[in-house]
Scaffold this active site. Structure first.
Site: not given
Ligand SMILES: *Cc1c(COP(=O)(O)O)cnc(C)c1O
Length: 400
Positions: A60, A113, A185, A210
């Site tokens: 962890r 998001y 982000d 992604k």
């Molecule tokens: C998918 C996404 C997230 C969240 O990511 P997860 O891996 O699904 O928790 C955050 N920000 C953006 C822009 C995303 O496309």
């Protein structure tokens, strides 16, 4: 590989033998699922905790597969000391909740998001952290939302699903002038188009799930802060609350990342071709792709994205929900699935998925109708991809 860098396994009564010595070295990072790591003595453990020796204790708190992956993503973003987390949302949560305290205020882009929006609207206020959402394409709107107690501004460079480009220069200047942390982000744009630190980011976030991992088989995130104190705060929060990634996911993501650059180029070339193709079809109200001449922010797309339009295309069908249903059915060679960044093209319908919590009026205000589809373009052969889309368009026209 020297003995010091070779992965070693502690022989014990229960697991005798350890690793069999060898003169060769693997070319692929070994998968290391061990939860615990044995040290020689309490003194040796002190050395580790105080940074005089490298090592792990308990998964962890950190493990080799997460660390190898983190260094790879660090290199892509040009920042040091990133932390891999169990999901993209874990990275967003660690950045916001690891740093902000009750009484602080956070400004977020109003097209973040969906779950980031929820964190801003529901969870942070519940814990005494006030939030304001503002239009990230307009630095003056962000400026108007700032308060003396604003600690950070969280934005995404390209909005989902309308592909509007944030006023990066204006927002970066504003945050620097007001001493507010800028959190970017960078999931949607990826480091292939945007190096977030070059746009003033103090903290950078990715959903590795992604395009970075790219195969829709892992859920992971990454977060990095320039300031070592912020980095420590984020890491402590993530370790305490258990936002730790699985070694297997990290190992898979490291493999996916090897082809990230190639996948990005191919997906982007397909996305450009798709956008141009869609713009020539009938039955569509609008096609959005950042570097096209008809995009509302195309000058900014050239400056901020350096002309890299990316792998996302959004379009709006005439004919509302009936046309949308017909399109998804007709385009059944492609997955109708609410994600992005997969090797295969995926279709998302924001009104029934990511933006379903909004009223139709609220959706209309940000440019989303029942006919809106967002396409995360994959690596298919271009002509086959266009043909699959055309089947959907033909079905939508018939329904209309
Ligand atoms: C998918 C996404 C997230 C969240 O990511 P997860 O891996 O699904 O928790 C955050 N920000 C953006 C822009 C995303 O496309």
């Amino acid at each position: 590989m020297s003995d010091e860098t070779r992965p070693r396994v502690k022989p014990t009564l229960m697991r005798p033998g350890g690793m069999i010595p060898e003169a060769s070295a693997p070319v692929v990072t070994p998968l290391m699922p061990s939860v615990v790591y044995a040290s020689e003595t309490p003194d040796a453990l002190d050395d580790q905790y105080e940074g005089r020796a490298r090592g792990y204790t308990y998964a962890r708190e950190g493990h080799p597969n997460a660390e190898v992956l983190a260094r790879r993503i660090d290199a892509l973003e040009g920042i040091e000391g990133g932390l891999v987390t169990a999901s993209g949302m874990a990275a967003v949560t660690a950045a916001l909740m690891g740093i902000c305290r009750a009484g602080d205020h956070v400004v977020g882009g109003d097209q973040l998001y969906g779950r980031s929006l929820r964190l801003m609207r529901e969870d942070l206020p519940r814990l005494g952290i006030e939030t304001t959402l503002a239009d990230q394409t307009d630095a003056e709107a962000i400026a108007a939302a700032l308060r003396p107690e604003t600690r950070m501004v969280l934005i995404e460079v390209v909005s989902n699903p309308t592909l509007r480009i944030a006023d990066m220069a204006g927002i970066a200047a504003l945050c620097a002038e007001r001493g507010v942390l800028l959190v970017i982000d960078n999931t949607f744009t990826t480091p292939a188009a945007v190096k977030a630190v070059e746009h003033g980011a103090d903290i950078v976030i990715h959903s590795v799930t992604k395009l970075l991992a790219g195969h829709s088989d892992v859920t992971l995130g990454w977060v990095a802060a320039k300031d070592p104190e912020l980095k420590t705060a984020i890491t402590n929060f993530a370790v305490t609350t258990g936002l730790t990634p699985s070694p297997f996911d990290c190992w898979l993501a490291e493999r996916g990342l090897l082809t990230f650059g190639l996948r990005f180029e191919r997906a982007q070339a397909n996305a450009r071709a798709l956008a141009d193709h869609l713009a020539r079809q009938t039955g569509l109200k609008q096609v959005l792709y950042p570097t096209r001449d008809d995009h509302p922010d195309r000058a900014r797309a050239q400056a901020v994205l350096r002309g890299q339009g990316g792998h996302m295309v959004t379009f709006e069908l005439e004919g509302g929900r009936a046309a949308a249903n017909a399109f998804a059915k007709g385009a059944s060679d492609l997955a109708f699935a609410p994600t992005l960044g997969d090797v295969g093209t995926t279709l998302s319908h924001p009104a029934s998925s990511s933006h379903r919590a909004l009223t139709p009026e609220a959706r209309a205000a940000i440019g989303i109708s029942e006919g809106t589809f967002r396409v995360s373009v994959g690596l298919e052969e271009t002509e086959a991809l266009l043909a699959a889309i055309d089947k959907g368009l033909a079905a939508a026209r018939d329904a209309g």
